[in-house]
Design a protein around this motif. Structure first.
Motif, PDB file in Angstrom:
ATOM      1  N   HIS A  36       0.834  -1.212   0.000  1.00  0.00           N
ATOM      2  CA  HIS A  36       0.000   0.000   0.000  1.00  0.00           C
ATOM      3  C   HIS A  36       0.869   1.263   0.000  1.00  0.00           C
ATOM      4  O   HIS A  36       0.589   2.219  -0.731  1.00  0.00           O
ATOM      5  N   ILE A  37       1.894   1.273   0.804  1.00  0.00           N
ATOM      6  CA  ILE A  37       2.779   2.436   0.898  1.00  0.00           C
ATOM      7  C   ILE A  37       3.542   2.616  -0.419  1.00  0.00           C
ATOM      8  O   ILE A  37       3.674   3.734  -0.924  1.00  0.00           O
ATOM      9  N   THR A  40       1.265   4.120  -2.909  1.00  0.00           N
ATOM     10  CA  THR A  40       1.018   5.533  -2.620  1.00  0.00           C
ATOM     11  C   THR A  40       2.106   6.406  -3.247  1.00  0.00           C
ATOM     12  O   THR A  40       1.814   7.395  -3.925  1.00  0.00           O
ATOM     13  N   TYR A  92       8.330   4.168   7.221  1.00  0.00           N
ATOM     14  CA  TYR A  92       7.256   4.951   6.616  1.00  0.00           C
ATOM     15  C   TYR A  92       7.284   6.378   7.161  1.00  0.00           C
ATOM     16  O   TYR A  92       7.114   7.337   6.418  1.00  0.00           O
ATOM     17  N   LEU A  96       7.666   9.736   4.895  1.00  0.00           N
ATOM     18  CA  LEU A  96       6.690  10.833   4.936  1.00  0.00           C
ATOM     19  C   LEU A  96       7.365  12.169   5.238  1.00  0.00           C
ATOM     20  O   LEU A  96       7.025  13.194   4.642  1.00  0.00           O
ATOM     21  N   ARG A 139      -1.589  16.270   1.990  1.00  0.00           N
ATOM     22  CA  ARG A 139      -1.937  14.844   2.047  1.00  0.00           C
ATOM     23  C   ARG A 139      -0.907  14.059   2.852  1.00  0.00           C
ATOM     24  O   ARG A 139      -1.269  13.176   3.631  1.00  0.00           O
ATOM     25  N   PHE A 140       0.378  14.397   2.694  1.00  0.00           N
ATOM     26  CA  PHE A 140       1.409  13.735   3.496  1.00  0.00           C
ATOM     27  C   PHE A 140       1.269  14.102   4.971  1.00  0.00           C
ATOM     28  O   PHE A 140       1.457  13.275   5.847  1.00  0.00           O
ATOM     29  N   GLU A 143      -1.612  12.183   6.447  1.00  0.00           N
ATOM     30  CA  GLU A 143      -1.168  10.793   6.619  1.00  0.00           C
ATOM     31  C   GLU A 143      -0.270  10.675   7.847  1.00  0.00           C
ATOM     32  O   GLU A 143      -0.406   9.747   8.652  1.00  0.00           O
ATOM     33  N   TYR A 144       0.635  11.608   8.005  1.00  0.00           N
ATOM     34  CA  TYR A 144       1.539  11.618   9.154  1.00  0.00           C
ATOM     35  C   TYR A 144       0.747  11.786  10.449  1.00  0.00           C
ATOM     36  O   TYR A 144       0.966  11.074  11.425  1.00  0.00           O
ATOM     37  N   ASP A 146      -2.443  11.130  10.981  1.00  0.00           N
ATOM     38  CA  ASP A 146      -3.314   9.976  11.221  1.00  0.00           C
ATOM     39  C   ASP A 146      -2.549   8.722  11.638  1.00  0.00           C
ATOM     40  O   ASP A 146      -3.037   7.945  12.451  1.00  0.00           O
ATOM     41  N   ASN A 147      -1.357   8.523  11.062  1.00  0.00           N
ATOM     42  CA  ASN A 147      -0.677   7.246  11.260  1.00  0.00           C
ATOM     43  C   ASN A 147       0.576   7.286  12.125  1.00  0.00           C
ATOM     44  O   ASN A 147       1.010   6.250  12.599  1.00  0.00           O
TER      45      ASN A 147
END
Length: 152
Positions: A36-37, A40, A92, A96, A139-140, A143-144, A146-147
């Motif tokens: 998935h990564i 992306t 990851y 990011l 978006r990055f 993502e950062y 959230d994850n």
């Protein structure tokens, strides 16, 4: 900033920057273990090639409709340490961070190019590209947030 003699010089420079960005995301994708990564980052490479195509079309005389929408900035990248881009076993989180900082740099480049333009079409082109890079950065950052930040 580099000296340019014509709008074509500027467009050639920007096209080359988009090629380098696509190569960067392709290389970053190759370092990722999770499918998935990896996908992306491959998608980001494709988006950068889309920017290249837009610039080439404009260079060849096509006019584009530009959006005036501004993109939010979470400013997460402003507070993160630098990460070595050449690191082989990149996490990851590190990927990011690098991506956010690259997009921030691209945003500044296009903003500076827009400020240097005297023609309204050229100015709008580079402001539009700056906002495209700001979207990527956002978006990055999401993502950062959230994850990575959520986990901590």
């Amino acid at each position: 900033m580099k000296e340019f003699k014509s709008i074509n010089d500027i467009l050639d420079f920007a096209i080359n920057e988009e090629i380098l960005a696509a190569e960067f995301y392709t290389a970053l994708a190759a370092k990722m273990k999770h499918k998935h990564i990896k996908e992306t980052f491959e998608q980001y490479a494709l988006e950068e090639m889309g920017h290249r195509a837009k610039l080439e079309a404009i260079k060849n005389g096509k006019r584009d409709n530009f959006s005036d929408a501004k993109v939010a900035d979470m400013k997460i990248a402003d507070y993160l340490i630098e990460v070595d881009e050449d690191k082989e076993n990149m996490t990851y989180q590190e990927a990011l961070i690098i991506a956010m900082k690259k997009e921030k740099s691209a945003f500044r480049l296009y903003s500076d190019l827009a400020a240097a333009m005297t023609g309204e079409v050229e100015k709008k082109l580079f402001l539009n590209l700056a906002q495209e890079e700001a979207k990527h950065k956002l978006r990055f950052e999401v993502e950062y947030d959230d994850n990575i930040l959520t986990e901590n």
